[in-house]
Write an enzyme that holds these catalytic residues in place. Structure first.
Site, PDB file in Angstrom:
ATOM      1  N   GLU A  47      -5.908   9.690  -0.249  1.00  0.00           N
ATOM      2  CA  GLU A  47      -6.048   7.967  -0.608  1.00  0.00           C
ATOM      3  C   GLU A  47      -7.366   7.420  -1.396  1.00  0.00           C
ATOM      4  O   GLU A  47      -7.175   6.864  -1.594  1.00  0.00           O
ATOM      5  CB  GLU A  47      -7.047   7.618   1.348  1.00  0.00           C
ATOM      6  CG  GLU A  47      -5.476   7.659   2.699  1.00  0.00           C
ATOM      7  CD  GLU A  47      -4.498   6.951   2.035  1.00  0.00           C
ATOM      8  OE1 GLU A  47      -4.617   5.950   0.846  1.00  0.00           O
ATOM      9  OE2 GLU A  47      -3.033   6.574   3.244  1.00  0.00           O
ATOM     10  N   SER A 101      -3.933   0.728  -4.708  1.00  0.00           N
ATOM     11  CA  SER A 101      -3.057  -0.835  -4.198  1.00  0.00           C
ATOM     12  C   SER A 101      -4.172  -1.374  -3.988  1.00  0.00           C
ATOM     13  O   SER A 101      -4.252  -2.682  -3.195  1.00  0.00           O
ATOM     14  CB  SER A 101      -2.116   0.065  -2.516  1.00  0.00           C
ATOM     15  OG  SER A 101      -3.081   0.536  -1.686  1.00  0.00           O
ATOM     16  N   HIS A 143       1.086   4.885  -2.684  1.00  0.00           N
ATOM     17  CA  HIS A 143       1.472   6.075  -2.615  1.00  0.00           C
ATOM     18  C   HIS A 143       3.080   6.700  -3.401  1.00  0.00           C
ATOM     19  O   HIS A 143       3.195   7.915  -3.608  1.00  0.00           O
ATOM     20  CB  HIS A 143       2.193   6.428  -1.461  1.00  0.00           C
ATOM     21  CG  HIS A 143       0.851   6.586  -0.451  1.00  0.00           C
ATOM     22  ND1 HIS A 143      -0.110   7.655  -0.320  1.00  0.00           N
ATOM     23  CD2 HIS A 143       0.014   5.675   0.743  1.00  0.00           C
ATOM     24  CE1 HIS A 143      -1.109   7.850   0.164  1.00  0.00           C
ATOM     25  NE2 HIS A 143      -1.494   6.498   1.033  1.00  0.00           N
ATOM     26  N   HIS A 194       0.959  -1.460   0.279  1.00  0.00           N
ATOM     27  CA  HIS A 194      -0.252  -0.142   0.367  1.00  0.00           C
ATOM     28  C   HIS A 194       0.778   0.979  -0.416  1.00  0.00           C
ATOM     29  O   HIS A 194       0.878   2.343  -0.964  1.00  0.00           O
ATOM     30  CB  HIS A 194      -1.083   0.252   1.071  1.00  0.00           C
ATOM     31  CG  HIS A 194      -1.643   1.691   1.359  1.00  0.00           C
ATOM     32  ND1 HIS A 194      -2.650   1.447   0.315  1.00  0.00           N
ATOM     33  CD2 HIS A 194      -1.090   2.489   2.004  1.00  0.00           C
ATOM     34  CE1 HIS A 194      -3.009   3.122   0.703  1.00  0.00           C
ATOM     35  NE2 HIS A 194      -2.220   3.063   2.231  1.00  0.00           N
TER      36      HIS A 194
HETATM   37 FE   LIG Z   1      -2.422   5.553   2.942  1.00  0.00          FE
END
Ligand SMILES: [Fe+2]
Length: 267
Positions: free
Chosen positions: A185, A204, A144, A139
């Protein structure tokens, strides 16, 4: 993000965190010790990567895919953070820093303010590819880091960190968290006339990436006011996904927000 409050998570034991009247963000760092990852764990990364990229190919904002290539994230196995930082830092000044798990809001935002992004130093197990109690390195890195190589997002993330530190200090942590959650997010953004994935939580997640794009659910236009007023779920798919007019537009809008503006949004 996936964070905990200071009350919910004590700092991990560290000599730096003792006797100093509260831990600085550096107290949460651990060595990556990349050699501790097993062949099976590298295989989990490869399985997740191979499953995710084909779906994202036409459905995610293009700077994300550019970042995968620029940073060599398409190489096999869990990335070695020293090697990743050697590619990332010259581009935007960001560095990935390993942490054992969830980081409290105050420390999390303080890291972002210094262009340091925390990476959970573990990966989910092969028999639970879709279940995460807290963010793992897939993730944190895959979701990111590609966009941290894109200057508008690099600036936005640092600005969110600086504002987040101020916001937490004056009791506006929930408001800044909502803005972060609905963009960084779990946000969507328009690009080339289409709605694309923007957020790391979607990028993700195999299941939620499909859900956010394909399911019959509300996808309101992102505004600071509406996003600040909308709660979020950290234990389930989101009930709605905000669509920003563009990645660059929402990045600039968030970068320009100050504490006075945040107070108005929270009022
Ligand atoms: Fe995150």
């Amino acid at each position: 993000m996936f964070r905990e409050t200071d009350e919910e998570l004590a700092p991990p034991p560290s000599p730096l965190s003792r006797g100093r009247g509260g831990a600085s963000w550096e107290a949460y760092l651990v060595p990556q010790d990349w050699t501790h990852f097993t062949a099976e764990e590298h295989g989990v990364w490869d399985t997740l990567f191979a499953r995710q990229v084909p779906y994202l190919g036409t459905r995610i904002v293009s700077p994300f895919l550019d970042g995968i290539g620029k940073l060599g994230l398409d190489e096999a196995g869990i990335p070695n953070l020293d090697q990743l930082n050697a590619r990332l830092e010259p581009l935007t000044g960001w560095r990935c820093v390993p942490v054992p798990g969830l980081v409290p809001d105050k420390a999390f935002f303080a890291m972002l303010a210094e262009r340091r992004f925390p990476i959970g130093n573990f990966i989910r197990s092969a028999d639970s590819l879709d279940y995460l109690e807290e963010p793992d390195c897939f993730h944190d890195i895959f979701g990111h880091v590609p966009l941290l190589a894109h200057e508008p997002v690099a600036r936005l993330m640092q600005a969110m960190g600086r504002l987040g530190v101020e916001a937490v200090a004056v009791g506006l942590g929930e408001t800044i968290s909502r803005l972060y959650w609905h963009t960084v997010e779990f946000g969507l953004a328009r690009e080339g006339g289409e709605v694309k994935i923007l957020g790391a939580g979607l990028a993700s997640s195999f299941g939620e990436a499909h859900f956010a794009i394909e399911a019959d659910l509300p996808r309101p236009r992102f505004t600071l006011k509406d996003a600040a007023a909308a709660g979020y779920r950290s234990d389930a798919f989101q009930p709605l996904y905000f669509v920003s007019d563009s990645l660059e537009g929402v990045a600039a809008e968030l970068e320009g927000l100050d504490l006075a503006g945040l107070r108005r949004l929270a009022a």
